[in-house]
Design a protein around this motif. Structure first.
Motif, PDB file in Angstrom:
ATOM      1  N   PRO A 183       0.818  -1.219   0.000  1.00 15.36           N
ATOM      2  CA  PRO A 183       0.000   0.000   0.000  1.00 15.36           C
ATOM      3  C   PRO A 183       0.852   1.269   0.000  1.00 15.36           C
ATOM      4  CG  PRO A 183      -0.842  -1.581   1.593  1.00 15.36           C
ATOM      5  CD  PRO A 183       0.472  -2.122   1.107  1.00 15.36           C
ATOM      6  N   ASP A 184       2.052   1.196   0.584  1.00 19.50           N
ATOM      7  CA  ASP A 184       2.938   2.363   0.657  1.00 19.50           C
ATOM      8  C   ASP A 184       3.348   2.846  -0.733  1.00 19.50           C
ATOM      9  OD1 ASP A 184       3.229   0.320   2.793  1.00 19.50           O
ATOM     10  OD2 ASP A 184       4.360   1.873   3.826  1.00 19.50           O
ATOM     11  N   ILE A 185       3.799   1.925  -1.587  1.00 19.13           N
ATOM     12  CA  ILE A 185       4.228   2.338  -2.925  1.00 19.13           C
ATOM     13  C   ILE A 185       3.025   2.751  -3.759  1.00 19.13           C
ATOM     14  CG2 ILE A 185       4.280  -0.064  -3.736  1.00 19.13           C
ATOM     15  CD1 ILE A 185       6.423   2.861  -5.048  1.00 19.13           C
ATOM     16  N   ILE A 186       1.900   2.097  -3.582  1.00 24.39           N
ATOM     17  CA  ILE A 186       0.702   2.477  -4.345  1.00 24.39           C
ATOM     18  C   ILE A 186       0.302   3.904  -4.013  1.00 24.39           C
ATOM     19  CG2 ILE A 186      -1.750   1.965  -4.683  1.00 24.39           C
ATOM     20  CD1 ILE A 186      -1.005  -1.020  -4.181  1.00 24.39           C
ATOM     21  N   GLU A 187       0.387   4.268  -2.744  1.00 25.12           N
ATOM     22  CA  GLU A 187       0.038   5.627  -2.321  1.00 25.12           C
ATOM     23  C   GLU A 187       1.084   6.656  -2.733  1.00 25.12           C
ATOM     24  OE1 GLU A 187      -0.548   5.362   1.853  1.00 25.12           O
ATOM     25  OE2 GLU A 187      -2.310   4.038   1.692  1.00 25.12           O
ATOM     26  N   ALA A 188       2.283   6.214  -3.088  1.00 27.66           N
ATOM     27  CA  ALA A 188       3.357   7.151  -3.435  1.00 27.66           C
ATOM     28  C   ALA A 188       3.148   7.828  -4.786  1.00 27.66           C
ATOM     29  CB  ALA A 188       4.702   6.424  -3.431  1.00 27.66           C
ATOM     30  N   TYR A 189       2.297   7.236  -5.645  1.00 34.59           N
ATOM     31  CA  TYR A 189       2.044   7.841  -6.948  1.00 34.59           C
ATOM     32  C   TYR A 189       1.111   9.045  -6.803  1.00 34.59           C
ATOM     33  CZ  TYR A 189       4.060   3.678  -9.134  1.00 34.59           C
ATOM     34  OH  TYR A 189       4.914   2.674  -9.527  1.00 34.59           O
ATOM     35  N   GLU A 190       1.464  10.135  -7.454  1.00 36.28           N
ATOM     36  CA  GLU A 190       0.593  11.304  -7.477  1.00 36.28           C
ATOM     37  C   GLU A 190      -0.619  11.045  -8.361  1.00 36.28           C
ATOM     38  OE1 GLU A 190       2.777  14.965  -8.392  1.00 36.28           O
ATOM     39  OE2 GLU A 190       4.628  13.882  -7.924  1.00 36.28           O
ATOM     40  N   ASP A 191      -1.680  11.789  -8.105  1.00 35.82           N
ATOM     41  CA  ASP A 191      -2.852  11.717  -8.978  1.00 35.82           C
ATOM     42  C   ASP A 191      -2.445  12.075 -10.408  1.00 35.82           C
ATOM     43  OD1 ASP A 191      -4.430  11.064  -6.834  1.00 35.82           O
ATOM     44  OD2 ASP A 191      -5.182  13.103  -6.510  1.00 35.82           O
ATOM     45  N   GLY A 192      -2.847  11.276 -11.358  1.00 33.50           N
ATOM     46  CA  GLY A 192      -2.545  11.549 -12.758  1.00 33.50           C
ATOM     47  C   GLY A 192      -1.228  11.003 -13.241  1.00 33.50           C
ATOM     48  N   ASP A 193      -0.484  10.322 -12.374  1.00 32.98           N
ATOM     49  CA  ASP A 193       0.812   9.761 -12.778  1.00 32.98           C
ATOM     50  C   ASP A 193       0.565   8.556 -13.676  1.00 32.98           C
ATOM     51  OD1 ASP A 193       3.349   8.564 -12.971  1.00 32.98           O
ATOM     52  OD2 ASP A 193       3.918   9.183 -10.952  1.00 32.98           O
ATOM     53  N   THR A 230      16.114  21.147 -11.765  1.00 32.48           N
ATOM     54  CA  THR A 230      14.675  21.046 -12.033  1.00 32.48           C
ATOM     55  C   THR A 230      14.397  20.683 -13.485  1.00 32.48           C
ATOM     56  OG1 THR A 230      14.191  22.622 -10.265  1.00 32.48           O
ATOM     57  CG2 THR A 230      12.484  22.297 -11.933  1.00 32.48           C
ATOM     58  N   THR A 231      15.235  21.150 -14.406  1.00 34.06           N
ATOM     59  CA  THR A 231      14.985  20.850 -15.825  1.00 34.06           C
ATOM     60  C   THR A 231      15.070  19.353 -16.098  1.00 34.06           C
ATOM     61  OG1 THR A 231      17.315  21.154 -16.460  1.00 34.06           O
ATOM     62  CG2 THR A 231      15.910  23.104 -16.504  1.00 34.06           C
ATOM     63  N   TYR A 232      16.017  18.672 -15.454  1.00 30.65           N
ATOM     64  CA  TYR A 232      16.164  17.226 -15.669  1.00 30.65           C
ATOM     65  C   TYR A 232      15.054  16.449 -14.959  1.00 30.65           C
ATOM     66  CZ  TYR A 232      20.649  18.419 -17.696  1.00 30.65           C
ATOM     67  OH  TYR A 232      21.632  18.957 -18.492  1.00 30.65           O
ATOM     68  N   LEU A 233      14.702  16.890 -13.765  1.00 29.72           N
ATOM     69  CA  LEU A 233      13.599  16.255 -13.058  1.00 29.72           C
ATOM     70  C   LEU A 233      12.304  16.396 -13.843  1.00 29.72           C
ATOM     71  CD1 LEU A 233      12.310  14.941 -10.546  1.00 29.72           C
ATOM     72  CD2 LEU A 233      12.186  17.236  -9.520  1.00 29.72           C
ATOM     73  N   THR A 234      12.092  17.554 -14.419  1.00 30.41           N
ATOM     74  CA  THR A 234      10.853  17.820 -15.149  1.00 30.41           C
ATOM     75  C   THR A 234      10.741  16.955 -16.398  1.00 30.41           C
ATOM     76  OG1 THR A 234      10.785  20.074 -14.281  1.00 30.41           O
ATOM     77  CG2 THR A 234       9.481  19.631 -16.255  1.00 30.41           C
ATOM     78  N   GLN A 235      11.873  16.628 -17.039  1.00 34.86           N
ATOM     79  CA  GLN A 235      11.819  15.740 -18.202  1.00 34.86           C
ATOM     80  C   GLN A 235      11.200  14.390 -17.841  1.00 34.86           C
ATOM     81  OE1 GLN A 235      15.344  15.283 -20.731  1.00 34.86           O
ATOM     82  NE2 GLN A 235      16.182  17.160 -19.844  1.00 34.86           N
ATOM     83  N   VAL A 236      11.583  13.861 -16.698  1.00 35.11           N
ATOM     84  CA  VAL A 236      11.065  12.565 -16.257  1.00 35.11           C
ATOM     85  C   VAL A 236       9.591  12.685 -15.886  1.00 35.11           C
ATOM     86  CG1 VAL A 236      11.322  10.738 -14.542  1.00 35.11           C
ATOM     87  CG2 VAL A 236      13.358  11.858 -15.476  1.00 35.11           C
ATOM     88  N   ARG A 237       9.249  13.763 -15.199  1.00 38.51           N
ATOM     89  CA  ARG A 237       7.861  13.943 -14.768  1.00 38.51           C
ATOM     90  C   ARG A 237       6.939  14.219 -15.953  1.00 38.51           C
ATOM     91  NH1 ARG A 237       6.542  14.834  -9.601  1.00 38.51           N
ATOM     92  NH2 ARG A 237       4.953  16.396 -10.155  1.00 38.51           N
ATOM     93  N   ALA A 238       7.430  14.919 -16.951  1.00 35.16           N
ATOM     94  CA  ALA A 238       6.579  15.246 -18.101  1.00 35.16           C
ATOM     95  C   ALA A 238       6.128  13.979 -18.814  1.00 35.16           C
ATOM     96  CB  ALA A 238       7.331  16.163 -19.061  1.00 35.16           C
ATOM     97  N   ARG A 239       7.028  13.014 -18.977  1.00 32.99           N
ATOM     98  CA  ARG A 239       6.614  11.772 -19.619  1.00 32.99           C
ATOM     99  C   ARG A 239       5.531  11.067 -18.801  1.00 32.99           C
ATOM    100  NH1 ARG A 239      10.554   6.678 -20.745  1.00 32.99           N
ATOM    101  NH2 ARG A 239      10.737   6.797 -18.476  1.00 32.99           N
ATOM    102  N   GLY A 292       3.178  12.471 -17.352  1.00 30.85           N
ATOM    103  CA  GLY A 292       1.955  13.253 -17.373  1.00 30.85           C
ATOM    104  C   GLY A 292       1.829  14.230 -16.226  1.00 30.85           C
ATOM    105  N   LEU A 293       2.955  14.567 -15.608  1.00 24.15           N
ATOM    106  CA  LEU A 293       2.951  15.438 -14.438  1.00 24.15           C
ATOM    107  C   LEU A 293       3.641  16.754 -14.744  1.00 24.15           C
ATOM    108  CD1 LEU A 293       3.994  12.770 -11.774  1.00 24.15           C
ATOM    109  CD2 LEU A 293       1.673  13.579 -12.278  1.00 24.15           C
ATOM    110  N   GLY A 294       3.266  17.778 -14.005  1.00 23.90           N
ATOM    111  CA  GLY A 294       3.909  19.081 -14.140  1.00 23.90           C
ATOM    112  C   GLY A 294       5.143  19.175 -13.265  1.00 23.90           C
ATOM    113  N   ALA A 295       5.652  20.379 -13.108  1.00 22.33           N
ATOM    114  CA  ALA A 295       6.847  20.593 -12.300  1.00 22.33           C
ATOM    115  C   ALA A 295       6.584  20.197 -10.853  1.00 22.33           C
ATOM    116  CB  ALA A 295       7.280  22.053 -12.383  1.00 22.33           C
TER     117      ALA A 295
END
Length: 498
Positions: free
Chosen positions: A322-332, A400-409, A411-414
């Motif tokens: 349940p811990d890892i399942i809850e770790a995902y943000e909404d929309g991930d 932040t630019t490198y982190l955002t590349q991973v998050r953008a794929r 479906g997440l914002g900054a």
């Protein structure tokens, strides 16, 4: 000399193809160092053999010591089946040890298999310089051996701490009984081997698929520097990987993983363990190890599409918590690529609907025989390593630019909030079920606190962690939370130094 012949014969008798090259295995009674290690073909066969233990390690052992030893996965209790203490001890942080040694089979298997790689690469490195074949081919083989030895020692030192450090072939019992090297001594050799591998290995586009490359060696070396908090050195190496134009993120997260026969060693893959479906003995079956149980043949077939599905009993392992399942943000978007739910008609737990690791689910032909590769390093991790290295140096905007590349794929914002925690949390979901979480907890100094809290949640509410109603964790659960494993007891009988 008699012992030498036996050891070399045993070593060469274990060699099988780690890639697609056709290999000729000579009769054991005709093999020795002087007669075998001569031609380029001999050394290709030898380096192929050095990759082989990676299949065993990642197919059946390492996830117990890393992912299931963290808060990402746990076991699914089957109350109709006897205890499987070897796995449970690892998940429950209750591995018995005495005087710095343990009899846990998965600890022993991981240790032994990595030392097989080390023994095989040592034999290559001891003889390749004297061989007579093209220098570029020789450099490639030597670079692969150095990479594999460095990677093996790196995993070992993270798991165990101090270890014997073998750098030359072992030809006698006395040679095997080395004292324990310090962590600093081990890291010095890992760095030396990795640096040499960077210089010797070709880039991915010029290397045979599945073999180590200069990009893989740079990523390994950067990983070492990150564990040692040498941020600037890591940054330099990681930017070289990024600027090489050899890698990119796959457009879809699900495509980052190999599949059973397609998409292997794709543009996101920096290094992955090679498996091959079929009758050649190169297959994996880790998907089956990650299923809750008991599961009927029909339920196995619905998941795998095999022509001969079989029921599975025993205890399921590496079940997402349940811990890892809850770790995902909404929309991930990664959540649906990483986790799926299956129903088990014979389950003793609640309604029998369990989460399983989806990124390794792929249709294949025969039961317990699939060909998905196991990811060791992906380009997404390079970007997250780079974000971490930059942030630790106060270069927050660039990080932040490198982190955002991973998050953008995904479906997440900054990311918002503390950047250090954002990167740490991003690694958890991006690299979930790839055997990274435990190492991250240890290297950041969070392991004891996080696992203590994780254990308290399990003890307080075992039903949420796949225990049937009325079943409870063992009394010794989470009683031995440490950052390193004790050394294998079986090895202590050969080496009086531990």
């Amino acid at each position: 000399m008699k012992n030498s012949y036996k050891i070399i014969a045993l070593f060469l008798g274990l060699l099988v193809s780690g890639c697609d090259d056709a290999l000729t295995i000579f009769p054991e009674d005709s093999l020795s160092t002087p007669t075998f290690f001569k031609t380029e073909s001999d050394f290709v066969q030898a380096v192929n053999g050095a990759y082989v233990p990676l299949r065993t390690i990642n197919n059946q052992a390492k996830h117990y010591l890393t992912e299931m030893h963290s808060d990402n996965t746990y076991y699914a209790r089957n109350t109709a089946f006897g205890a499987t203490e070897q796995q449970e001890d690892l998940a429950d942080h209750s591995v018995p040890s005495d005087g710095g040694i343990t009899a846990n089979r998965w600890v022993t298997e991981t240790y032994v298999e990595y030392y097989k790689i080390i023994a095989r690469t040592n034999q290559i490195l001891a003889t390749v310089d004297e061989a007579n074949f093209a220098e570029d081919s020789k450099a490639n083989i030597k670079g692969q051996a150095l990479f594999l030895r460095a990677y093996s020692y790196f995993d070992l030192v993270q798991l165990f701490g101090s270890l014997p450090m073998h750098l030359v072939p072992v030809l006698s019992r006395e040679d095997a009984a080395l004292p324990l090297s310090t962590v600093e001594e081990l890291y010095a050799q890992i760095i030396l081997d990795s640096r040499q591998a960077v210089e010797l290995l070709p880039v991915k586009s010029q290397q045979q698929a599945g073999r180590a490359t200069s990009g893989a060696a740079r990523t390994l070396l950067a990983n070492v520097h990150i564990v040692r908090e040498e941020w600037a050195a890591a940054e330099t190496l990681l930017k070289e990987v990024v600027n090489s134009q050899e890698y990119r993120l796959m457009a879809d997260y699900g495509d980052a993983f190999s599949g059973n026969s397609e998409n292997k060693n794709n543009m996101e893959s920096i290094f992955e363990v090679q498996y091959k479906e079929g009758a050649e003995g190169l297959q994996g079956n880790f998907l089956y190890n990650f299923l809750p149980r008991p599961i009927s043949a029909q339920e196995v077939g619905a998941l795998t599409s095999t022509s001969n599905p079989q029921p599975l009993n025993g205890e399921g392992n590496n079940i997402p918590t349940p811990d890892i399942i809850e770790a995902y943000e909404d929309g991930d978007l990664r959540k649906d690529h990483s986790i799926q739910y299956i129903g088990l008609s014979e389950s003793f737990w609640n309604n029998g609907v369990y989460p399983i690791i989806k990124k390794y689910v792929e249709p294949h032909a025969l039961h317990q025989n699939h060909g998905m590769n196991w990811p060791i390093y992906r380009y997404a991790e390079v970007l997250l390593f780079l974000a971490e290295s930059l942030n630790e140096q106060g270069k927050n905007v660039e990080a932040t630019t490198y982190l955002t590349q991973v998050r953008a794929r995904a479906g997440l914002g900054a990311a918002t909030g503390d950047l250090e925690m954002a990167i740490f949390n991003e690694r958890r979901v991006e690299l979930a079920f790839e055997n990274k979480r435990w190492f991250d907890l240890v290297r950041t100094g969070r392991a004891i606190e996080v696992i203590s809290q994780h254990g308290q949640r399990i003890v307080a509410n075992p039903n949420a962690y796949y225990y049937p109603v009325g079943a409870a964790p063992r009394g010794n659960a989470f009683s031995n939370i440490t950052e390193h494993y004790a050394l294998p007891a079986s090895e202590s009988s050969l080496n009086p130094n531990f």
